[in-house]
Design a protein around this motif. Structure first.
Motif, short mmCIF file in Angstrom:
data_model
loop_
_atom_site.label_atom_id
_atom_site.label_comp_id
_atom_site.label_asym_id
_atom_site.label_seq_id
_atom_site.Cartn_x
_atom_site.Cartn_y
_atom_site.Cartn_z
N VAL A 107 0.81 -1.25 0.07
CA VAL A 107 -0.01 -0.02 -0.10
C VAL A 107 0.92 1.35 0.05
CG1 VAL A 107 -1.96 1.34 1.40
CG2 VAL A 107 -1.69 -1.24 1.23
N SER A 108 1.87 1.30 0.56
CA SER A 108 2.82 2.29 0.87
C SER A 108 4.28 1.91 1.49
CB SER A 108 2.17 3.73 1.76
OG SER A 108 2.10 3.13 3.10
N VAL A 109 5.05 2.79 0.88
CA VAL A 109 6.47 2.47 1.52
C VAL A 109 7.17 4.06 1.71
CG1 VAL A 109 8.80 2.06 0.76
CG2 VAL A 109 6.98 0.76 -0.41
N ALA A 110 7.54 4.17 3.29
CA ALA A 110 8.01 5.32 3.56
C ALA A 110 9.12 5.07 4.59
CB ALA A 110 7.03 5.89 4.64
N PHE A 111 9.86 6.28 4.57
CA PHE A 111 11.02 6.19 5.54
C PHE A 111 10.84 7.24 6.65
CE2 PHE A 111 12.43 4.45 1.50
CZ PHE A 111 13.25 3.32 1.89
N LYS A 112 10.88 6.62 7.73
CA LYS A 112 10.65 7.74 9.11
C LYS A 112 11.63 7.46 10.11
CE LYS A 112 5.74 6.20 8.65
NZ LYS A 112 4.59 5.75 9.29
#
Length: 157
Positions: free
Chosen positions: A152-157
Motif C-alpha cells: 500500500v505504501s513505502v515510507a522512511f521515518k
C-alpha cells in the motif's frame, strides 16, 4: 568481519542491555555465588550451581553483545528515501485475501519484534518485499501456506 545492519534504536537497545548486564546482573550474580559459597559443600549446593549457570549465561551474552555492537553498521533511517522497499523502510501491506492492513518496518535481525511491527531483514516476508514498490504484489510462503500481499505504501521515518 561481516557488518550487521541495524537502526539507531536497535543499536541503543543492545547498548542498554549490555550496560545492564555489566552494571546490574554481573555484580548480582557475583554476590549470589559468594553467598552460596558460604553455605558450605559446593557439590550439593543448588544455589551455587544455579548462580554459576547464570554467570555463564551473562558472560556469554556480554561477549555476544560486544561483538554485535562492534560489527554494527548503524543506518539512520531518517536520511533514507526512495519508493522501493529496503532496509529501514516502513511498509504498509494489505492482505489480498482479507484486505486487512498491517505495517512493518524492515530492521536488523537483532531488533526484530513482529508484535511491535519490526520485521527482520532476514525474514521471508522482508526478503520478498525488498526491491518492490508501492502497488506491487508480493507472494510469500509462510508456515500456514502461501500468502499474497499488496504494498500500500513505502515510507522512511
Amino acid at each position: 568481519m561481516q557488518k550487521i545492519p541495524m537502526t539507531a534504536g536497535g543499536y541503543q537497545r543492545l547498548e542498554t542491555e549490555l550496560k545492564h548486564l555489566k552494571s546490574v546482573e554481573r555484580p548480582a550474580v557475583i554476590r549470589a555465588i559468594s553467598e552460596a559459597r558460604e553455605h558450605g559443600d559446593l557439590s550439593e549446593n543448588a544455589e551455587y550451581h544455579a548462580a554459576k549457570e547464570r554467570q555463564g549465561w551473562i558472560e556469554t551474552r556480554v561477549l555476544e553483545l560486544e561483538d554485535k555492537l562492534r560489527r554494527a553498521e548503524v543506518i539512520d533511517v531518517s536520511k533514507l528515501s526512495g519508493d522501493k522497499v529496503k532496509f529501514g523502510a516502513t511498509v504498509v501491506l494489505a492482505d489480498e485475501d482479507s484486505g486487512e492492513e498491517s505495517t512493518y518496518q524492515i530492521v536488523g535481525a537483532d531488533e526484530a519484534d513482529i508484535k511491535a511491527g519490526l520485521l527482520s531483514i532476514t525474514a521471508p516476508l522482508a526478503r520478498a518485499l525488498v526491491g518492490k514498490a508501492e502497488g506491487d504484489n508480493v507472494e510469500v510462503t509462510t508456515p500456514g501456506g502461501a500468502k499474497a500481499y499488496e504494498i500500500v505504501s513505502v515510507a522512511f521515518k
